[in-house]
Scaffold this motif. Structure first.
Motif, PDB file in Angstrom:
ATOM      1  N   VAL A  30      42.101  22.714  -8.825  1.00  0.00           N
ATOM      2  CA  VAL A  30      41.690  23.061  -7.465  1.00  0.00           C
ATOM      3  C   VAL A  30      40.231  22.682  -7.243  1.00  0.00           C
ATOM      4  O   VAL A  30      39.430  22.670  -8.175  1.00  0.00           O
ATOM      5  N   SER A  31      39.905  22.398  -6.000  1.00  0.00           N
ATOM      6  CA  SER A  31      38.527  22.068  -5.634  1.00  0.00           C
ATOM      7  C   SER A  31      37.723  23.342  -5.414  1.00  0.00           C
ATOM      8  O   SER A  31      38.275  24.449  -5.393  1.00  0.00           O
ATOM      9  N   GLN A  32      36.453  23.175  -5.222  1.00  0.00           N
ATOM     10  CA  GLN A  32      35.602  24.276  -4.788  1.00  0.00           C
ATOM     11  C   GLN A  32      35.919  24.577  -3.322  1.00  0.00           C
ATOM     12  O   GLN A  32      36.387  23.709  -2.579  1.00  0.00           O
ATOM     13  N   ALA A  33      35.640  25.786  -2.893  1.00  0.00           N
ATOM     14  CA  ALA A  33      35.803  26.150  -1.479  1.00  0.00           C
ATOM     15  C   ALA A  33      34.702  25.474  -0.666  1.00  0.00           C
ATOM     16  O   ALA A  33      33.538  25.469  -1.078  1.00  0.00           O
ATOM     17  N   VAL A  34      35.090  24.892   0.464  1.00  0.00           N
ATOM     18  CA  VAL A  34      34.140  24.198   1.331  1.00  0.00           C
ATOM     19  C   VAL A  34      34.278  24.744   2.744  1.00  0.00           C
ATOM     20  O   VAL A  34      35.342  24.624   3.358  1.00  0.00           O
ATOM     21  N   PRO A  35      33.212  25.366   3.272  1.00  0.00           N
ATOM     22  CA  PRO A  35      33.262  25.816   4.661  1.00  0.00           C
ATOM     23  C   PRO A  35      33.133  24.626   5.614  1.00  0.00           C
ATOM     24  O   PRO A  35      32.314  23.734   5.392  1.00  0.00           O
ATOM     25  N   LEU A  36      33.957  24.619   6.632  1.00  0.00           N
ATOM     26  CA  LEU A  36      33.916  23.594   7.677  1.00  0.00           C
ATOM     27  C   LEU A  36      33.747  24.298   9.020  1.00  0.00           C
ATOM     28  O   LEU A  36      34.718  24.506   9.754  1.00  0.00           O
ATOM     29  N   PRO A  37      32.519  24.692   9.356  1.00  0.00           N
ATOM     30  CA  PRO A  37      32.291  25.466  10.591  1.00  0.00           C
ATOM     31  C   PRO A  37      32.793  24.767  11.852  1.00  0.00           C
ATOM     32  O   PRO A  37      33.257  25.427  12.775  1.00  0.00           O
ATOM     33  N   GLU A  38      32.735  23.424  11.883  1.00  0.00           N
ATOM     34  CA  GLU A  38      33.185  22.702  13.074  1.00  0.00           C
ATOM     35  C   GLU A  38      34.689  22.836  13.304  1.00  0.00           C
ATOM     36  O   GLU A  38      35.173  22.628  14.406  1.00  0.00           O
ATOM     37  N   HIS A  39      35.433  23.213  12.250  1.00  0.00           N
ATOM     38  CA  HIS A  39      36.868  23.441  12.377  1.00  0.00           C
ATOM     39  C   HIS A  39      37.229  24.924  12.269  1.00  0.00           C
ATOM     40  O   HIS A  39      38.396  25.288  12.396  1.00  0.00           O
ATOM     41  N   GLY A  40      36.240  25.770  11.982  1.00  0.00           N
ATOM     42  CA  GLY A  40      36.484  27.208  11.896  1.00  0.00           C
ATOM     43  C   GLY A  40      37.246  27.639  10.662  1.00  0.00           C
ATOM     44  O   GLY A  40      37.948  28.648  10.693  1.00  0.00           O
ATOM     45  N   VAL A  41      37.125  26.880   9.567  1.00  0.00           N
ATOM     46  CA  VAL A  41      37.870  27.195   8.352  1.00  0.00           C
ATOM     47  C   VAL A  41      37.023  26.973   7.103  1.00  0.00           C
ATOM     48  O   VAL A  41      36.037  26.249   7.125  1.00  0.00           O
ATOM     49  N   THR A  42      37.476  27.595   6.034  1.00  0.00           N
ATOM     50  CA  THR A  42      37.041  27.250   4.684  1.00  0.00           C
ATOM     51  C   THR A  42      38.261  26.656   4.007  1.00  0.00           C
ATOM     52  O   THR A  42      39.376  27.170   4.159  1.00  0.00           O
ATOM     53  N   THR A  43      38.063  25.553   3.271  1.00  0.00           N
ATOM     54  CA  THR A  43      39.192  24.872   2.648  1.00  0.00           C
ATOM     55  C   THR A  43      39.039  24.794   1.134  1.00  0.00           C
ATOM     56  O   THR A  43      37.930  24.740   0.611  1.00  0.00           O
ATOM     57  N   VAL A  44      40.170  24.786   0.480  1.00  0.00           N
ATOM     58  CA  VAL A  44      40.287  24.477  -0.945  1.00  0.00           C
ATOM     59  C   VAL A  44      41.461  23.514  -1.048  1.00  0.00           C
ATOM     60  O   VAL A  44      42.500  23.732  -0.419  1.00  0.00           O
ATOM     61  N   PHE A  45      41.294  22.445  -1.832  1.00  0.00           N
ATOM     62  CA  PHE A  45      42.392  21.518  -2.049  1.00  0.00           C
ATOM     63  C   PHE A  45      42.956  21.696  -3.449  1.00  0.00           C
ATOM     64  O   PHE A  45      42.221  21.731  -4.420  1.00  0.00           O
ATOM     65  N   PRO A  49      50.256  15.773  -8.443  1.00  0.00           N
ATOM     66  CA  PRO A  49      50.425  14.366  -8.795  1.00  0.00           C
ATOM     67  C   PRO A  49      50.737  13.455  -7.610  1.00  0.00           C
ATOM     68  O   PRO A  49      50.347  12.299  -7.588  1.00  0.00           O
ATOM     69  N   ASN A  50      51.449  13.976  -6.598  1.00  0.00           N
ATOM     70  CA  ASN A  50      51.892  13.120  -5.506  1.00  0.00           C
ATOM     71  C   ASN A  50      51.323  13.475  -4.129  1.00  0.00           C
ATOM     72  O   ASN A  50      51.564  12.767  -3.171  1.00  0.00           O
ATOM     73  N   THR A  51      50.578  14.576  -4.027  1.00  0.00           N
ATOM     74  CA  THR A  51      49.971  14.977  -2.753  1.00  0.00           C
ATOM     75  C   THR A  51      48.992  16.118  -3.027  1.00  0.00           C
ATOM     76  O   THR A  51      48.607  16.352  -4.169  1.00  0.00           O
ATOM     77  N   LYS A  52      48.591  16.820  -1.972  1.00  0.00           N
ATOM     78  CA  LYS A  52      47.684  17.964  -2.102  1.00  0.00           C
ATOM     79  C   LYS A  52      48.229  19.135  -1.276  1.00  0.00           C
ATOM     80  O   LYS A  52      48.994  18.947  -0.345  1.00  0.00           O
ATOM     81  N   ILE A  53      47.792  20.322  -1.651  1.00  0.00           N
ATOM     82  CA  ILE A  53      47.978  21.518  -0.836  1.00  0.00           C
ATOM     83  C   ILE A  53      46.583  21.885  -0.348  1.00  0.00           C
ATOM     84  O   ILE A  53      45.625  21.911  -1.129  1.00  0.00           O
ATOM     85  N   GLU A  54      46.450  22.137   0.948  1.00  0.00           N
ATOM     86  CA  GLU A  54      45.173  22.579   1.507  1.00  0.00           C
ATOM     87  C   GLU A  54      45.295  24.058   1.840  1.00  0.00           C
ATOM     88  O   GLU A  54      46.149  24.445   2.640  1.00  0.00           O
ATOM     89  N   LEU A  55      44.467  24.880   1.205  1.00  0.00           N
ATOM     90  CA  LEU A  55      44.411  26.302   1.537  1.00  0.00           C
ATOM     91  C   LEU A  55      43.363  26.474   2.623  1.00  0.00           C
ATOM     92  O   LEU A  55      42.241  25.963   2.501  1.00  0.00           O
ATOM     93  N   LEU A  56      43.723  27.178   3.688  1.00  0.00           N
ATOM     94  CA  LEU A  56      42.842  27.378   4.841  1.00  0.00           C
ATOM     95  C   LEU A  56      42.590  28.860   5.059  1.00  0.00           C
ATOM     96  O   LEU A  56      43.534  29.622   5.272  1.00  0.00           O
ATOM     97  N   GLU A  57      41.335  29.252   5.012  1.00  0.00           N
ATOM     98  CA  GLU A  57      40.940  30.625   5.317  1.00  0.00           C
ATOM     99  C   GLU A  57      40.116  30.588   6.599  1.00  0.00           C
ATOM    100  O   GLU A  57      39.273  29.698   6.770  1.00  0.00           O
TER     101      GLU A  57
END
Length: 134
Positions: A30-45, A49-57
């Motif tokens: 998993v990645s580090q948590a990254v806040p994206l204020p312009e989208h109103g979320v914090t994400t973790v990827f 092997p074949n794609t990603k899951i994006e967790l959105l808080e």
């Protein structure tokens, strides 16, 4: 027109707890948590092997994820993201076919630093679709 599935986004109330489930229980990278204020979320990827899951808080009460969690308190799948070669050409083709682009219709910079657009779920079998330029 659409390419590979880039990620499946899951809305969560507690990104640290959700990250622990994927990292510690399922053994995923998993990645580090990254806040994206312009989208109103914090994400973790979550890297698969074949794609990603994006967790959105939600990042604040006005976040679209906060509104999603009001309707689905336990969280759940929020959207699917597909890659496209040329996001503006894809948008124009979709609009011509009757699809609705959310917002002002102009691509915004997404979590991967690439242009993204969202398409209305009513036009795609009840699923919010994100397009990301590959």
């Amino acid at each position: 027109m659409i390419g590979r599935l880039n990620h499946v986004a899951i809305a969560v109330r507690d990104i640290a707890a959700a990250t622990a489930v994927y990292r510690d229980t399922l053994g995923a990278r998993v990645s580090q948590a990254v806040p994206l204020p312009e989208h109103g979320v914090t994400t973790v990827f979550v890297e698969l092997p074949n794609t990603k899951i994006e967790l959105l808080e939600p990042l604040g009460a006005d976040s679209p994820i906060a509104r999603f969690l009001e309707k689905a308190p336990d969280g759940g799948i929020h959207h699917l993201c597909y890659e496209v070669g040329d996001i503006r050409a894809a948008r124009d083709r979709l609009v011509e076919a009757g699809a609705r682009v959310l917002g002002d219709g102009e691509p915004k910079t997404g979590a991967h630093g690439k242009p993204v657009l969202f398409l209305h779920p009513k036009d795609f079998c009840g699923t919010l679709v994100e397009l990301e330029e590959a």
